[in-house]
Design an enzyme around this catalytic site. Structure first.
Site, PDB file in Angstrom:
ATOM      1  N   LYS A  33      -9.572  -2.820  -8.849  1.00 12.78           N
ATOM      2  CA  LYS A  33      -8.660  -3.935  -9.102  1.00 12.78           C
ATOM      3  C   LYS A  33      -9.053  -5.193  -8.323  1.00 12.78           C
ATOM      4  CE  LYS A  33      -4.906  -3.727  -6.699  1.00 12.78           C
ATOM      5  NZ  LYS A  33      -5.015  -4.876  -5.765  1.00 12.78           N
ATOM      6  N   THR A  34      -9.320  -5.037  -7.034  1.00 14.92           N
ATOM      7  CA  THR A  34      -9.628  -6.205  -6.204  1.00 14.92           C
ATOM      8  C   THR A  34     -10.932  -6.854  -6.648  1.00 14.92           C
ATOM      9  OG1 THR A  34      -8.508  -5.147  -4.347  1.00 14.92           O
ATOM     10  CG2 THR A  34      -9.946  -7.006  -3.844  1.00 14.92           C
ATOM     11  N   ASP A 225      -1.562 -10.803  -7.748  1.00 13.08           N
ATOM     12  CA  ASP A 225      -1.997  -9.458  -7.386  1.00 13.08           C
ATOM     13  C   ASP A 225      -0.770  -8.576  -7.147  1.00 13.08           C
ATOM     14  OD1 ASP A 225      -3.651  -7.362  -6.710  1.00 13.08           O
ATOM     15  OD2 ASP A 225      -4.027  -8.063  -4.672  1.00 13.08           O
ATOM     16  N   GLU A 226      -0.924  -7.266  -7.341  1.00 14.62           N
ATOM     17  CA  GLU A 226       0.161  -6.295  -7.107  1.00 14.62           C
ATOM     18  C   GLU A 226       1.451  -6.739  -7.796  1.00 14.62           C
ATOM     19  OE1 GLU A 226      -0.557  -3.557  -5.904  1.00 14.62           O
ATOM     20  OE2 GLU A 226      -2.070  -3.716  -4.321  1.00 14.62           O
ATOM     21  N   GLN A 259       2.477   2.516  -9.505  1.00 17.95           N
ATOM     22  CA  GLN A 259       2.492   2.361  -8.055  1.00 17.95           C
ATOM     23  C   GLN A 259       3.586   1.398  -7.599  1.00 17.95           C
ATOM     24  OE1 GLN A 259      -1.470   2.398  -6.013  1.00 17.95           O
ATOM     25  NE2 GLN A 259      -2.300   2.215  -8.080  1.00 17.95           N
ATOM     26  N   ARG A 618      -4.365   8.704  -2.866  1.00 22.02           N
ATOM     27  CA  ARG A 618      -5.063   8.170  -1.687  1.00 22.02           C
ATOM     28  C   ARG A 618      -6.281   9.035  -1.355  1.00 22.02           C
ATOM     29  NH1 ARG A 618      -4.077   3.865  -2.652  1.00 22.02           N
ATOM     30  NH2 ARG A 618      -3.161   4.801  -4.492  1.00 22.02           N
TER      31      ARG A 618
END
Length: 760
Positions: A33-34, A225-226, A259, A618
């Site tokens: 994503k980043t 973002d997010e 998430q 994770r």
């Protein structure tokens, strides 16, 4: 093609190079994503877009900083001219330039949490209100929620639902406090963190031509973002900036609905779920990043299977290219103490077998209070660790407060403990009085305790000191008669610590109360384990003094060294965005993970499942899940059902199914288990609830939740008849502890807001 674009897969490349119009990038865990977000910005600059025409909103300064560093590797110094930062930092920057248009000075003060609480405390005092009923943490949370939903003091006062809720919680004047608080901040030229959003919206709303249009022209490209973590107000501001009501400018939001785990902070999953529909008239393009670069196949397959149980979601299928790897291990322990030692045993085995460093490993739990048992066993095995997202258990304020009372009860000469607790909870014994007592002790070469009775002050202060002396003298005398747990429980209650923590009904406040309960559970465990280990010729010492000596080695450890090789302990919320080679998710039991607060609400349960999804994703290579059949809760060893999330795991992803059936003690053999009805790796076998099948739905009439009180006999459709043992909290946060007859006399904590209970 630019070199950096060659690093992307096909979908990532399309998400980066589709620059015009609205774009939604649904990014699964570990899907790059980043990289997509930063390369998209770099691509825009390479295509001739001025960097100052790009606005990128993030949720942490660290994310914004890393993003600029990555962009700089591609386009050089031009990256510094991109408007990239958190919502609060970017909006504060705009407000500094435009604040005069809404009556604020350009150099307005930004109040932090403590400043806000101080102002609210002053207002409560000035209005002569009960500071217990009008707890400042609750007031702050209430006002924050109002601002985040664009509810002004006037609208708050006119909202019958909000006013009625406040009246039921015995806080009918919150609207007036809110009004005074806003006026006080305005008069002081100050904004709190919520105001940085709230006032920006006001600025844009009131100045559509000279301010709003100015920033619309400046920010030709907006990236968020997010996005799943945004609240109502943040989305409302973004929609204004991109001119949503007409022909929207170019907006790209990146996030993962699976998430979305911050509802308690005001975030709403509805923003990302609705985004595609909101921008559909403007030709939105949706890209799903489904290739996971982080985890092996069993972990990814398990995550896919679990999240499919949620109704509200954007459908996607995450897949991994990293191969099979190790299957998921499940540890079933009889007690929470056994869970601690088995988790650490497994951790040590993994280190040796897979050549892992301590820093490759993390232990994740649902609540910070759970760290205690793992801290103790890691120390026993000399494994270095650090607690993140919160202090080490024994360093938390509420834990240190109770331990100080326990120390003072055992040793009245302990002046540090005396200073800590003499006026906490507040008794009206101020710092000046304490300083005088200390000076008198120094002059007469006596202990502070011996000088308390001679303290000067008003009759009220002297009465408070006399009451404190009597209370602590009683505690001290009982140290030789009561065991550590019995006395510690009495001290926690009689000192006022329990009541003090109950006043704060925010999520953080509930967490602090949980920490205090966890400490008491640890003391109960110490008493029982010490008693069991005693020998005939070596009787057990379960006194408070023995307990304090036992934990001294835990609490008096040297400060951590600069060595970076330590095991990480943190809550699942704190772990979001991180990754480790080996992850342990512990305490997977009903009413713990998922939390008891989510039990009666489908929306809350779905958020708990998303939290579990975040936890397991994770892990890069190794995933270990654990639960305890029995756990100390509120001073009693309670029997637990394994988490429903375990039953949702696919069998093919598990190392073994040996731990997957809920076994009973030998004295329970007369019980006939039944399957939970959930398809998955194993059937969680629940204890039967006989009365539930005997209730006639036609005769069942739920009583209003606010009428449920301690001592009542109630009826629940699933659990049958029960007695209400206690009720805690206010209005929406009221939680009842109920002992049900047909459920092995087990005590369940149920949130009354969602419960359907009939008073008998």
């Amino acid at each position: 093609m630019s070199r950096y674009l060659q690093e992307l897969n096909d979908v990532q490349s399309q998400a980066v190079t589709t620059t015009e119009g609205p774009v939604l990038v649904v990014a699964g865990p570990g899907s790059g994503k980043t990289r997509v977000l930063t390369y998209r910005i770099a691509y825009l600059i390479e295509q001739g877009v001025a960097p100052w025409n790009i606005l990128t909103l993030t949720f942490t300064n660290k994310a914004a900083r890393e993003m600029k560093e990555r962009i700089a590797r591609v386009v050089g110094d031009r990256a510094e001219q991109v408007w990239a930062g958190t919502f609060h930092s970017i909006f504060a920057r705009i407000l500094r330039a435009e604040a005069d248009k809404i009556g604020y000075p350009p150099h307005f003060t930004i109040y932090d949490t403590e400043d806000t609480k101080s102002v609210l405390s002053a207002i409560v005092r000035e209005m002569n209100l009960d500071k217990d009923a009008y707890n400042v943490n609750t007031l702050r949370a209430r006002i924050s929620s109002a601002k985040s939903n664009l509810i002004t003091p006037r609208r708050y006062e006119e909202n019958d639902e909000l006013r009625e809720e406040d009246r039921r919680q015995n806080r009918p004047l919150i609207y007036a406090i809110y009004e005074k608080y806003v006026a006080r901040c305005k008069r002081s030229g100050a904004m709190d963190f919520d105001d940085l959003l709230y006032r920006l919206y006001e600025l844009l709303q009131k100045n559509p031509d000279n301010v709003l249009e100015k920033y619309r022209q400046r920010f030709r490209y907006v990236l968020v973002d997010e996005f799943q973590d945004t609240n109502y107000l943040q989305y409302a501001i973004v929609r204004k900036l991109v001119n949503y009501d007409h022909s929207p400018r170019n907006i790209c939001v990146v996030g993962d609905d699976a998430q979305s785990i911050y509802a308690f902070r005001g975030a709403t999953i509805q923003n990302i779920l609705d985004f595609e529909q909101d921008f559909k008239p403007f030709g939105i393009k949706v890209f799903k990043l489904e290739q996971n670069y982080r985890s092996t196949e069993p972990i990814v397959q398990a995550a896919n299977e679990v999240i499919q149980h949620n109704r509200r979601q954007i459908q996607k299928k995450i897949w991994s290219y990293k191969g099979q790897g190790q299957r998921i291990k499940v540890i079933k322990a009889r007690t929470d103490a056994e869970e601690g030692t088995r988790v650490v045993d497994t951790l040590l085995e993994q280190k040796n077998r897979f050549h892992l460093r301590n820093s490759d490993i993390a232990i994740l739990y649902r609540t910070n209070a759970q760290s205690r048992i793992f801290e103790e066993y890691l120390r026993k095995f000399n494994v270095p660790y650090r607690v993140f997202g919160g202090q080490s258990f024994y360093q938390r304020k509420e834990v240190k407060d109770l331990i100080a009372y326990l120390r003072l009860a055992v040793n009245p000469s302990d002046e540090e403990a005396l200073r800590r607790v003499i006026n906490y909870p507040r008794r009206g014994i101020g710092e000046a009085t304490i300083d005088k007592i200390s000076a008198l002790a120094g002059q007469s070469n006596r202990r502070m305790w011996e000088c308390l009775a001679e303290a000067e002050g008003s009759p009220r202060v002297r009465a408070a000191i006399a009451s404190f002396i009597a209370m602590m003298t009683d505690f001290h005398q009982r140290t030789t008669r009561q065991n550590a747990y019995e006395l510690a429980l009495d001290i926690a209650r009689a000192s006022g610590l329990v009541d003090e923590l109950k006043k704060d009904t925010t999520v953080e406040g509930i967490g602090r109360k949980d920490n205090l309960d966890a400490l008491l559970d640890g003391i109960k465990s110490f008493v029982e384990e010490t008693t069991q280990q005693a020998e005939a010729l070596n009787p057990s010492d379960v006194s408070l003094a023995a307990y304090l000596q036992n934990i001294a080695l835990l609490t008096d450890m040297d400060e951590p060294t600069d060595d970076n090789d330590f095991v990480t302990l943190m809550s699942v919320h704190a772990a979001k965005g991180l990754e480790f080679k080996s992850i342990f998710v512990v305490g997977l039991e009903e009413n713990l993970f998922p939390s008891y607060l989510s039990m009666e609400s489908p929306e809350s349960m779905e958020e708990e499942r998303r939290l579990f999804y975040v936890a397991i994703t994770r892990a890069e290579q190794l995933l270990t899940l654990s639960y305890a059949e029995h756990r100390y809760r509120y001073g009693q060893m309670r029997r637990n059902d394994p988490s429903r999330f375990l039953s949702e795991l696919p069998r093919k992803c598990l190392e073994s199914t040996a731990a997957m059936s809920w076994s009973r003690n030998s004295d329970d053999d007369d019980e006939q288990p039944r399957a939970s009805g959930v398809q998955g790796a194993f059937s969680v076998k629940r204890r039967p609830v006989a009365p539930a099948t005997q209730i006639d739905l036609k005769d069942f009439k739920p009583s209003p939740s606010d009428t449920i009180e301690k001592g009542m006999q109630v009826l629940h459709l699933k659990f049958g008849k029960g007695q209400v043992l206690s009720v805690e909290g206010h209005k929406d946060n009221r939680v009842a502890t109920i002992r049900f007859e047909g459920d092995d006399n087990i005590e369940r904590r149920i949130m009354l807001k969602f419960a359907k209970l009939q008073i008998l």
